[in-house]
Design a protein around this motif. Structure first.
Motif, PDB file in Angstrom:
ATOM      1  N   LYS A 222       0.825  -1.203   0.000  1.00  0.00           N
ATOM      2  CA  LYS A 222       0.000   0.000   0.000  1.00  0.00           C
ATOM      3  C   LYS A 222       0.863   1.260   0.000  1.00  0.00           C
ATOM      4  CE  LYS A 222      -4.188  -1.923   2.098  1.00  0.00           C
ATOM      5  NZ  LYS A 222      -4.977  -1.747   0.863  1.00  0.00           N
ATOM      6  N   ALA A 223       2.039   1.166   0.654  1.00  0.00           N
ATOM      7  CA  ALA A 223       2.938   2.326   0.713  1.00  0.00           C
ATOM      8  C   ALA A 223       3.510   2.683  -0.647  1.00  0.00           C
ATOM      9  CB  ALA A 223       4.066   2.047   1.698  1.00  0.00           C
ATOM     10  N   SER A 224       3.471   1.737  -1.607  1.00  0.00           N
ATOM     11  CA  SER A 224       4.006   2.010  -2.942  1.00  0.00           C
ATOM     12  C   SER A 224       3.210   3.077  -3.679  1.00  0.00           C
ATOM     13  CB  SER A 224       4.033   0.729  -3.773  1.00  0.00           C
ATOM     14  OG  SER A 224       4.800  -0.278  -3.152  1.00  0.00           O
ATOM     15  N   ALA A 225       1.988   3.350  -3.207  1.00  0.00           N
ATOM     16  CA  ALA A 225       1.126   4.322  -3.878  1.00  0.00           C
ATOM     17  C   ALA A 225       1.753   5.712  -3.938  1.00  0.00           C
ATOM     18  CB  ALA A 225      -0.227   4.388  -3.182  1.00  0.00           C
ATOM     19  N   VAL A 226       2.628   6.038  -2.970  1.00  0.00           N
ATOM     20  CA  VAL A 226       3.223   7.380  -2.931  1.00  0.00           C
ATOM     21  C   VAL A 226       4.633   7.398  -3.513  1.00  0.00           C
ATOM     22  CG1 VAL A 226       1.815   8.096  -0.980  1.00  0.00           C
ATOM     23  CG2 VAL A 226       4.038   7.032  -0.563  1.00  0.00           C
ATOM     24  N   LEU A 227       5.075   6.287  -4.087  1.00  0.00           N
ATOM     25  CA  LEU A 227       6.366   6.262  -4.768  1.00  0.00           C
ATOM     26  C   LEU A 227       6.228   6.875  -6.163  1.00  0.00           C
ATOM     27  CD1 LEU A 227       7.638   2.636  -4.013  1.00  0.00           C
ATOM     28  CD2 LEU A 227       8.387   4.760  -2.916  1.00  0.00           C
ATOM     29  N   PRO A 228       7.331   7.355  -6.745  1.00  0.00           N
ATOM     30  CA  PRO A 228       7.269   7.755  -8.157  1.00  0.00           C
ATOM     31  C   PRO A 228       6.821   6.569  -9.007  1.00  0.00           C
ATOM     32  CG  PRO A 228       9.302   8.529  -7.148  1.00  0.00           C
ATOM     33  CD  PRO A 228       8.657   7.606  -6.150  1.00  0.00           C
ATOM     34  N   ALA A 229       5.944   6.811  -9.945  1.00  0.00           N
ATOM     35  CA  ALA A 229       5.387   5.723 -10.749  1.00  0.00           C
ATOM     36  C   ALA A 229       6.451   4.892 -11.458  1.00  0.00           C
ATOM     37  CB  ALA A 229       4.379   6.275 -11.749  1.00  0.00           C
ATOM     38  N   GLY A 376      14.866   9.326 -12.910  1.00  0.00           N
ATOM     39  CA  GLY A 376      14.186  10.447 -12.273  1.00  0.00           C
ATOM     40  C   GLY A 376      13.540  11.411 -13.247  1.00  0.00           C
ATOM     41  N   ASN A 377      13.270  10.963 -14.475  1.00  0.00           N
ATOM     42  CA  ASN A 377      12.691  11.861 -15.473  1.00  0.00           C
ATOM     43  C   ASN A 377      11.224  12.172 -15.227  1.00  0.00           C
ATOM     44  OD1 ASN A 377      15.109  12.010 -16.841  1.00  0.00           O
ATOM     45  ND2 ASN A 377      14.626  10.297 -18.204  1.00  0.00           N
ATOM     46  N   ASN A 378      10.533  11.313 -14.494  1.00  0.00           N
ATOM     47  CA  ASN A 378       9.112  11.523 -14.241  1.00  0.00           C
ATOM     48  C   ASN A 378       8.820  11.157 -12.788  1.00  0.00           C
ATOM     49  OD1 ASN A 378       6.194  11.304 -14.160  1.00  0.00           O
ATOM     50  ND2 ASN A 378       6.254  11.249 -16.393  1.00  0.00           N
ATOM     51  N   GLN A 379       8.342  12.093 -12.012  1.00  0.00           N
ATOM     52  CA  GLN A 379       8.116  11.869 -10.594  1.00  0.00           C
ATOM     53  C   GLN A 379       6.641  11.808 -10.222  1.00  0.00           C
ATOM     54  OE1 GLN A 379      10.661  11.246  -8.295  1.00  0.00           O
ATOM     55  NE2 GLN A 379      11.751  11.055 -10.251  1.00  0.00           N
ATOM     56  N   VAL A 380       5.763  11.613 -11.220  1.00  0.00           N
ATOM     57  CA  VAL A 380       4.345  11.460 -10.919  1.00  0.00           C
ATOM     58  C   VAL A 380       4.160  10.317  -9.929  1.00  0.00           C
ATOM     59  CG1 VAL A 380       4.039   9.970 -12.929  1.00  0.00           C
ATOM     60  CG2 VAL A 380       2.052  11.030 -11.883  1.00  0.00           C
ATOM     61  N   LEU A 381       3.270  10.503  -8.958  1.00  0.00           N
ATOM     62  CA  LEU A 381       3.043   9.468  -7.954  1.00  0.00           C
ATOM     63  C   LEU A 381       2.383   8.250  -8.582  1.00  0.00           C
ATOM     64  CD1 LEU A 381       1.854  11.458  -4.799  1.00  0.00           C
ATOM     65  CD2 LEU A 381       4.154  10.695  -5.419  1.00  0.00           C
ATOM     66  N   CYS A 382       2.749   7.095  -8.074  1.00  0.00           N
ATOM     67  CA  CYS A 382       2.231   5.832  -8.591  1.00  0.00           C
ATOM     68  C   CYS A 382       0.708   5.814  -8.585  1.00  0.00           C
ATOM     69  CB  CYS A 382       2.795   4.681  -7.755  1.00  0.00           C
ATOM     70  SG  CYS A 382       2.115   3.068  -8.157  1.00  0.00           S
TER      71      CYS A 382
END
Length: 530
Positions: A222-229, A376-382
């Motif tokens: 569940k914590a992966s939801a706030v990782l970069p996609a 690190g080219n895209n930091q949108v949240l997962c």
């Protein structure tokens, strides 16, 4: 004295390639010295009741160039041929097994508890010639390359060793995958999931005492939801690559098991589905390259699946005819023709897999994903990307299904493929999705089943044209008519279930309050979500 060992193991599928591998231009360019050869004789020890093996410990004594080294290894994981475990090495003066040199190390208490005061006795051994060279990769990582050729010995049994070990001495683990990929593009290499120790326990009949190296669980929580996609998606794709490699090894060990082949195909399809899901975030050229490579292998496996389904359907038909027409005496000509066609396809596919043709695809994609995640080219949240992307996929699927013409077998096939892709991705990303998505997964599985019943008839005409053309018997035309009619009847019987199945799927979609279909059916928002 101790460290965490990380090494990539690759089995050499063709013994004749040993010398050419060691003199490959790539290795000559990266090596710091010429290959060095030595003979290693190793004996593994345990208590009479196998207390070490049961505690996931191993103790060995190895002789090399007249010197002895005692080694203890503990626990360990093996994913995609990448082995990681704790290793403790101590130079010793004699080949007498003793845990005493390790008692002051980190593993000492655990080793003493497992062995106690019980004497250690030999269990099995290995003897092989090792050719080593030090490699410095372009990123500065230091890797010891070792090519081992010899045997595992357990009583009067033996098993060949012919494998390449890439052990990280210093630097980044991804350097192992990069080097493995580079070598696999030139030589017939297969990722080796099993350590020499485990293969020895199997040979000695002790596999129940020591389980295989434990594969790591899904990295998503569940914590992966706030990782970069990119990071979260690369982790789950690499995990799926590991499962694909494991499925490939199981297939090579049991090539005639249809269930094993089905699992191999299924996990490769899941990998392909996840790659397609991540497409908006990936560099277009690299994405297209990996997409094409995975599509090629999915088509090969799809061909086998269609032949298997056709073969099973023919068996059902001939069995039915013998029951309802007791005096039926016409010999089914297609039986032998289908069997020969399926055998040729299986042999061709097995040869391609066994000679390592898939290895550079899997290792290469693994290497690409590691670099993609680190860029690190895209930091949108997962979570944001996943919800938007599923919104696009659901919109597309609903449009396809609402407009479906059941007489259009190509459209049925496309909808089935897209539904399966959606289901596999939902399953893989379940930890970051709402619990209600489980119902959607079940409905998508039902959709796939009903469309399969309707669509399988589409495979019949082109295959029958191949089979009948290759036969000189007129009876083959009779059999072709029989199975065509049978398939059409099955398809017609399944079609009335379509409306009910589709209605249930639509209802399941409406319950996805967070995974809402996009109004415009576009995933441009997912592309620009950073």
């Amino acid at each position: 004295m101790s460290n965490i060992e990380a090494e990539l193991k690759l089995r050499l599928a063709d013994p004749s390639c040993q010398s050419s591998l060691l003199t490959a231009p790539l290795l000559r360019e990266l090596a710091t010295q010429l290959p060095c050869k030595q003979t290693l004789a190793t004996t593994y020890y345990d208590t009479a009741d196998r207390r070490l093996l049961k505690s996931r410990l191993s103790y060995r004594l190895r002789s090399a160039a007249g010197e002895w080294t005692a080694t203890v290894k503990a626990d360990g994981t093996s994913d995609g041929g990448l082995h990681q475990r704790f290793e403790y090495n101590v130079p010793v003066k004699s080949p007498q097994p003793s845990i005493e040199p390790f008692l002051l190390t980190d593993i000492g208490d655990r080793l003493a508890e497992a062995a106690g005061d019980r004497p250690l006795e030999p269990v099995f051994s290995t003897c092989f010639e090792r050719s080593t060279m030090e490699i410095i990769t372009p990123d500065g990582s230091n890797i010891e390359l070792a090519l081992d050729a010899g045997n595992i010995l357990a009583g009067d049994k033996q098993q060949e060793i012919l494998e390449l070990e890439l052990e990280l001495q210093a630097g980044q683990p991804q350097a192992l995958i990069w080097l493995g990929t580079a070598l696999a593009t030139q030589f017939p290499l297969l990722p080796e999931q099993d350590s020499k120790l485990y293969r020895a326990t199997v040979l000695a009949g002790l596999a129940d005492s020591l389980a295989q190296d434990i594969p790591l669980p899904s990295p998503l929580t569940k914590a992966s939801a706030v990782l970069p996609a990119p990071r979260a998606l690369s982790e789950i794709m690499i995990h799926t690559i590991h499962k694909t490699i494991s499925a490939q090894q199981a297939y090579l060990a049991n090539p005639d098991d249809r269930e094993v082949l089905h699992n191999f195909r299924m996990v490769l399809c899941k990998l392909h589905s996840l790659l397609q899901f991540a497409e908006p975030l990936m560099p277009p050229e690299e994405y297209t390259d990996w997409q094409n490579k995975l599509s090629t292998w999915n088509r090969k496996l799809g061909r086998l699946r269609d032949l298997d389904e056709f073969s099973l359907t023919w068996d059902q038909l001939t069995g039915y005819m013998l029951r309802v027409i007791p005096n039926y005496s016409g010999k089914p000509v297609l039986t032998e023709i289908i069997a020969a066609k399926r055998k040729d396809a299986k042999n061709n596919f097995h040869t391609a897999v066994a000679t390592g043709e898939l290895t550079p695809v899997l290792l290469g994609l693994w290497s690409f994903l590691l670099n993609w995640a680190a860029s690190g080219n895209n930091q949108v949240l997962c979570k944001r990307f996943v919800y938007l992307r599923f919104g696009h996929w659901l919109t597309s699927l609903l449009q396809q299904g609402n407009e479906l013409d059941l007489s259009d077998l190509a459209a049925i096939h496309e909808l089935r493929i897209d539904g399966r892709r959606l289901r596999y991705t939902l399953e893989a990303l379940a930890p970051v999705l709402p619990d209600s998505s489980r119902l959607l997964v079940r409905r998508l599985e039902q959709l796939q089943d009903i469309l399969g019943e309707i669509r399988d008839v589409a495979f019949t005409p082109p295959l029958l044209q191949e089979l009948v053309k290759a036969s000189s018997s007129r009876l083959s035309h009779r059999d072709a008519g029989l199975i065509t009619g049978w398939q059409l009847a099955k398809s017609a019987a399944a079609q009335p279930q379509w409306d009910k199945t589709w209605a249930k799927l639509n209802k399941a979609v409406t319950k996805q309050k967070k995974l809402k279909p996009l109004a415009d059916g576009s995933d441009e928002a997912a592309r620009q979500s950073n």
